[in-house]
Design a protein around this motif. Structure first.
Motif, mmCIF file in Angstrom:
data_model
loop_
_atom_site.group_PDB
_atom_site.id
_atom_site.type_symbol
_atom_site.label_atom_id
_atom_site.label_comp_id
_atom_site.label_asym_id
_atom_site.label_seq_id
_atom_site.Cartn_x
_atom_site.Cartn_y
_atom_site.Cartn_z
ATOM 1 N N LEU A 21 41.191 44.233 52.309
ATOM 2 C CA LEU A 21 41.024 42.787 52.433
ATOM 3 C C LEU A 21 40.614 42.239 51.073
ATOM 4 C CD1 LEU A 21 39.189 41.922 55.781
ATOM 5 C CD2 LEU A 21 41.169 40.785 54.813
ATOM 6 N N ASP A 22 41.443 41.421 50.490
ATOM 7 C CA ASP A 22 41.183 40.937 49.131
ATOM 8 C C ASP A 22 40.222 39.753 49.167
ATOM 9 O OD1 ASP A 22 41.174 40.321 46.499
ATOM 10 O OD2 ASP A 22 43.341 40.193 46.264
ATOM 11 N N PHE A 23 38.921 40.070 49.197
ATOM 12 C CA PHE A 23 37.905 39.031 49.258
ATOM 13 C C PHE A 23 37.841 38.209 47.971
ATOM 14 C CE2 PHE A 23 35.525 41.745 52.510
ATOM 15 C CZ PHE A 23 35.957 40.967 53.564
ATOM 16 N N LYS A 130 39.248 35.948 54.688
ATOM 17 C CA LYS A 130 38.244 35.728 53.653
ATOM 18 C C LYS A 130 37.325 34.575 54.030
ATOM 19 C CE LYS A 130 37.677 34.374 48.827
ATOM 20 N NZ LYS A 130 38.306 33.702 47.680
ATOM 21 N N GLN A 131 37.874 33.513 54.597
ATOM 22 C CA GLN A 131 37.034 32.385 55.018
ATOM 23 C C GLN A 131 36.081 32.786 56.145
ATOM 24 O OE1 GLN A 131 40.001 29.283 55.801
ATOM 25 N NE2 GLN A 131 39.203 28.193 54.022
ATOM 26 N N PHE A 132 36.569 33.611 57.067
ATOM 27 C CA PHE A 132 35.709 34.124 58.119
ATOM 28 C C PHE A 132 34.554 34.905 57.496
ATOM 29 C CE2 PHE A 132 35.395 37.425 61.739
ATOM 30 C CZ PHE A 132 34.365 36.714 62.340
ATOM 31 N N ARG A 204 38.790 48.591 43.335
ATOM 32 C CA ARG A 204 39.542 47.341 43.158
ATOM 33 C C ARG A 204 38.634 46.119 43.117
ATOM 34 N NH1 ARG A 204 44.479 47.893 47.416
ATOM 35 N NH2 ARG A 204 44.926 45.785 46.639
ATOM 36 N N PHE A 205 37.351 46.277 43.488
ATOM 37 C CA PHE A 205 36.405 45.181 43.332
ATOM 38 C C PHE A 205 36.106 45.007 41.846
ATOM 39 C CE2 PHE A 205 34.450 46.532 47.650
ATOM 40 C CZ PHE A 205 35.448 45.845 48.331
ATOM 41 N N THR A 206 36.171 43.786 41.367
ATOM 42 C CA THR A 206 35.971 43.569 39.936
ATOM 43 C C THR A 206 34.506 43.385 39.566
ATOM 44 O OG1 THR A 206 36.289 41.168 40.164
ATOM 45 C CG2 THR A 206 38.247 42.517 39.720
ATOM 46 N N ASN A 207 33.623 43.192 40.555
ATOM 47 C CA ASN A 207 32.203 43.051 40.240
ATOM 48 C C ASN A 207 31.344 43.453 41.438
ATOM 49 O OD1 ASN A 207 31.705 40.567 41.950
ATOM 50 N ND2 ASN A 207 33.242 39.752 40.534
ATOM 51 N N GLU A 208 30.045 43.670 41.174
ATOM 52 C CA GLU A 208 29.129 44.120 42.219
ATOM 53 C C GLU A 208 28.845 43.024 43.242
ATOM 54 O OE1 GLU A 208 27.682 47.162 43.042
ATOM 55 O OE2 GLU A 208 29.300 47.770 41.703
ATOM 56 N N PHE A 213 28.846 41.085 48.897
ATOM 57 C CA PHE A 213 29.523 40.207 49.848
ATOM 58 C C PHE A 213 30.071 41.025 51.015
ATOM 59 C CE2 PHE A 213 33.317 38.051 51.430
ATOM 60 C CZ PHE A 213 32.904 36.734 51.549
ATOM 61 N N CYS A 214 30.751 42.121 50.689
ATOM 62 C CA CYS A 214 31.376 42.965 51.707
ATOM 63 C C CYS A 214 30.309 43.600 52.611
ATOM 64 C CB CYS A 214 32.207 44.046 51.016
ATOM 65 S SG CYS A 214 33.455 44.820 52.069
#
Length: 285
Positions: A21-23, A130-132, A204-208, A213-214
């Motif tokens: 899921l591309d948050f 993502k909005q959810f 694939r997450f670009t930052n912590e 968030f996840c």
């Protein structure tokens, strides 16, 4: 969290949904845009609400003075004058929660509609997913700030005692498909867990901040599922891998997840049920 629970009122979920899921970068497709734009109008005000809540200082001093000197009219007027504008802020928070509830109802309606399964919806409609997630993230942050600021409840209690009548009526909720709704929640929890524990996905997450968030979204859907599903999130028949989710939390730096672990300990409904395994209870001690 209470307003989200009001909106949610079980078919078997295929095990282990395995997709990313591309948050960070999900963008709405043409078919998502109508719902996406409706929700986005509400979400754009969320950060301002959190900033207002974080800066909320309260009228504790004025209220204490008024209570200690009930015959002093000047102190009563001073307390009232301090509390009324603050209650205006509380009203703003409440009105935003109603807007968020309405937005969530439409969003969940889209994510649980036929002919697709909740898993297919989340994979196909990533901008809505993502909005959810953003709504869940906001709700947990709001609750954390509210619980650590006793002035909010104190101010409102004083206002209600003084005014004696201030009724906030709940908006009646339309029913959502229960089976699809609980499946949507358990799928989201599973997807978040898999992304966090799978190096290929996590890289694939670009930052912590996305990791945080996840994690928060995973805990948020667990809490909702535990309140909505008849047997809750901790039973053996639960569609959520609670041991796996707790392990993911405990694999993070302790200071970064203690609040989330506390949310599982103290805001879930079924943790202390007899159906909850001793191992899960021990993991959360």
């Amino acid at each position: 969290m209470g307003n989200l629970l009001k909106v949610l009122t079980c078919t078997d979920l295929e095990q282990g949904p395995n997709f990313f899921l591309d948050f960070e970068n999900a963008q709405p497709t043409e078919s998502e845009k109508e719902i996406y734009n409706q929700v986005n109008v509400v979400l754009k005000d969320a950060e301002g609400i959190l900033e207002d809540l974080q800066s909320y200082r309260g009228a504790g001093h004025e209220i204490r003075e008024a209570i200690q000197h009930p015959a002093d009219e000047k102190l009563q007027e001073k307390a009232w004058g301090a509390v009324v504008p603050l209650v205006g802020k509380l009203k703003k928070f409440y009105e935003f929660s109603q807007r968020l509830e309405a937005a969530l109802r439409g969003l969940l309606g889209a994510l649980t509609s036929t002919p697709y399964s909740p898993t297919q919806h989340l994979e196909r409609e990533q901008a809505l997913a993502k909005q959810f997630a953003e709504i869940l993230h906001f709700t947990l942050r709001f609750d954390e700030l509210k619980m650590t600021n006793p002035a909010i409840q104190n101010d409102f209690s004083y206002y209600r005692r003084t005014l004696s009548r201030m009724r906030i009526n709940n908006v009646p909720n339309k029913n959502l498909p229960i089976e699809n709704t609980t499946d949507c929640l358990s799928t989201m929890a599973s997807v978040c867990r898999v992304m966090l524990e799978t190096p290929e996905y996590r890289s694939r997450f670009t930052n912590e901040e996305t990791v945080s968030f996840c994690l928060r979204v995973m805990v948020g859907v667990i809490i909702l599922y535990d309140h909505v599903h008849p047997v809750g999130a901790f039973a053996k028949t639960s569609k959520i891998d609670m041991k796996g989710c707790i392990k993911v939390l405990k694999d993070q730096p302790p200071n970064s997840v203690e609040g989330l672990l506390n949310a599982l300990r103290y805001t879930t409904k079924h943790l202390n049920d007899e159906t909850t395994s001793k191992q899960i209870k021990s993991m959360l001690q």
